[in-house]
Design a protein around this motif. Sequence first.
Motif, PDB file in Angstrom:
ATOM      1  N   ARG A  14      34.112  47.000  41.396  1.00  0.00           N
ATOM      2  CA  ARG A  14      32.945  47.699  42.739  1.00  0.00           C
ATOM      3  C   ARG A  14      33.534  49.175  42.617  1.00  0.00           C
ATOM      4  O   ARG A  14      32.413  50.140  42.791  1.00  0.00           O
ATOM      5  CB  ARG A  14      33.708  47.217  43.900  1.00  0.00           C
ATOM      6  CG  ARG A  14      33.164  45.762  44.034  1.00  0.00           C
ATOM      7  CD  ARG A  14      33.959  45.039  45.458  1.00  0.00           C
ATOM      8  NE  ARG A  14      33.015  45.645  46.543  1.00  0.00           N
ATOM      9  CZ  ARG A  14      33.549  45.852  47.842  1.00  0.00           C
ATOM     10  NH1 ARG A  14      34.904  45.692  48.062  1.00  0.00           N
ATOM     11  NH2 ARG A  14      32.646  46.028  48.723  1.00  0.00           N
ATOM     12  N   GLU A  15      34.671  49.529  42.547  1.00  0.00           N
ATOM     13  CA  GLU A  15      35.295  51.065  42.333  1.00  0.00           C
ATOM     14  C   GLU A  15      34.595  51.931  41.203  1.00  0.00           C
ATOM     15  O   GLU A  15      34.007  52.816  41.536  1.00  0.00           O
ATOM     16  CB  GLU A  15      36.654  51.097  42.459  1.00  0.00           C
ATOM     17  CG  GLU A  15      37.316  50.985  43.966  1.00  0.00           C
ATOM     18  CD  GLU A  15      37.020  51.724  45.055  1.00  0.00           C
ATOM     19  OE1 GLU A  15      36.920  52.818  44.870  1.00  0.00           O
ATOM     20  OE2 GLU A  15      36.837  50.990  46.062  1.00  0.00           O
ATOM     21  N   LYS A  16      35.069  51.437  40.248  1.00  0.00           N
ATOM     22  CA  LYS A  16      34.673  52.070  39.089  1.00  0.00           C
ATOM     23  C   LYS A  16      33.392  52.043  38.313  1.00  0.00           C
ATOM     24  O   LYS A  16      32.904  52.993  37.582  1.00  0.00           O
ATOM     25  CB  LYS A  16      35.619  51.785  37.745  1.00  0.00           C
ATOM     26  CG  LYS A  16      36.999  52.373  38.452  1.00  0.00           C
ATOM     27  CD  LYS A  16      38.416  52.080  37.263  1.00  0.00           C
ATOM     28  CE  LYS A  16      39.503  52.650  38.007  1.00  0.00           C
ATOM     29  NZ  LYS A  16      40.357  51.971  36.985  1.00  0.00           N
ATOM     30  N   ASN A 120      42.487  48.674  42.681  1.00  0.00           N
ATOM     31  CA  ASN A 120      41.901  49.023  43.722  1.00  0.00           C
ATOM     32  C   ASN A 120      41.821  47.853  44.691  1.00  0.00           C
ATOM     33  O   ASN A 120      42.131  46.622  44.369  1.00  0.00           O
ATOM     34  CB  ASN A 120      40.444  49.358  43.337  1.00  0.00           C
ATOM     35  CG  ASN A 120      40.327  50.711  42.955  1.00  0.00           C
ATOM     36  OD1 ASN A 120      40.690  51.555  43.406  1.00  0.00           O
ATOM     37  ND2 ASN A 120      40.032  50.928  41.578  1.00  0.00           N
TER      38      ASN A 120
END
Length: 420
Positions: A14-16, A120
């Motif tokens: 999701r973050e990267k 994360n």
Amino acid sequence: MNSRDSEHMIAELREKENYEVIDNFAEADLILINTCSVRERPVHKLFSELGGFNKKKKPGAKIGVCGCTASHLGEEIIKRAPYVNFVLGARNVSKISEVLHRDKAVEIDINYDESEFAFNDFRSSPYKAYINISIGCDKSCTYCIVPKTRGDEISIPDSLIIQEARKAVNAGVKEVFLLGQNVNNYGRRFSGDQEKVNFSELLRRLSKIEGLERIRFTSPHPFHMDDEFIEEFSTNPKICKSMHMPLQSGSTKVLQDMKRGYTKEWFLNRVFKLKSMCPEATISTDIIVGFPGESDEDFEDTLDVMKKVKFDQIFSFKYSPRPETEAEHFTNVVDEEIASARLTVLQSLNNEIIDEKNTTQTGKVYRVYFEELLKDYFVSGKSDNNIIVKVKGSDELLGQFRDVKITSIGRTILTGEVVA
Ligand code: 5AD
Ligand code: SF4
């Protein structure tokens, strides 16, 4: 542990990589299968499931195989299912966004050090937080493949664990669930310079977090259940009074062949120490039947321990030979039919014990932390000592503590009504 690994992978993606979780895999750009390899059956299932995913997936969608079966089969997965894009072992979760971009990548280093990796954040429940406290396992139980798939044991620094717990509590979580193969061996080895902290001390430090109301953990190892640990468990009000004590077998001879490091007597001694210090504690266990060389007398010893302890919940399995384990080469194999018959006997004894225990439940009041909406306007949650309870209600109960009086009984779930 696999659930937490999945959460870590989702968080990284999701973050990267801007991915989101969706319900329908046929519309997904990426299908990740997180696998177990403790017994043989899920490994077979993997290949049949993979075929199904490949047929129905969106054109161009990638498939990744992760977890313990990925660690132990590695490249063979791509040989048997050439449409798989990457293989990521249980000890390599932090490399997910990297392997995503390397077609046919195989990352399965079982001693890769993820112990200080700050993942994360993604949590599938807003009410409770799984937190890893160690990775890998240093034991060599002769039936078990886990040390071969998750590598040597390393404890995660207590400062990182406390930071993660604080973050979860600030986000509204009231219960943390600490995870490790041998949680009460915490502190045996850290990868960096770090003050020696044992599991009891970690529990003390965590319980100082304001707003954190409940601490659970799994799995402790009976061998490491020293007095300090049992006393901390019994006297710390934030620690939930349910203990998992994986027995595996009640026979000292079989325990020796399994290399479990304790005897029937030690196990019973620890149970009775726990029961005397903390009578309200419930105890669950794992039992394997049909381990090579298990005689009728050995099995009787297992039944004897069950009668003496009266476990509140058991997870029971027929022995399944696993590759790269010592027991795989044991020749005194127990006949399949005998193993099945023993499993039936064990499970019906357990049902009798549970039914007998349940006769005293009606009218009791438990403090329940509600976590899940069920069908037919029921909401379920757990008591401190891990009893699952449902009441009529709606989502306003979720994330709340209530006193519940038990009104009717089932083997896996009790029904009650909120009284306060
Ligand atoms: N066969 C059957 N059960 C096994 N377990 C681990 N390895 C095996 C095996 N080879 C069980 C143990 C363990 C639980 C997670 O799985 O009971 O505690
Ligand atoms: Fe496997 Fe034994 Fe380690 Fe548990 S303690 S993961 S059963 S080797």
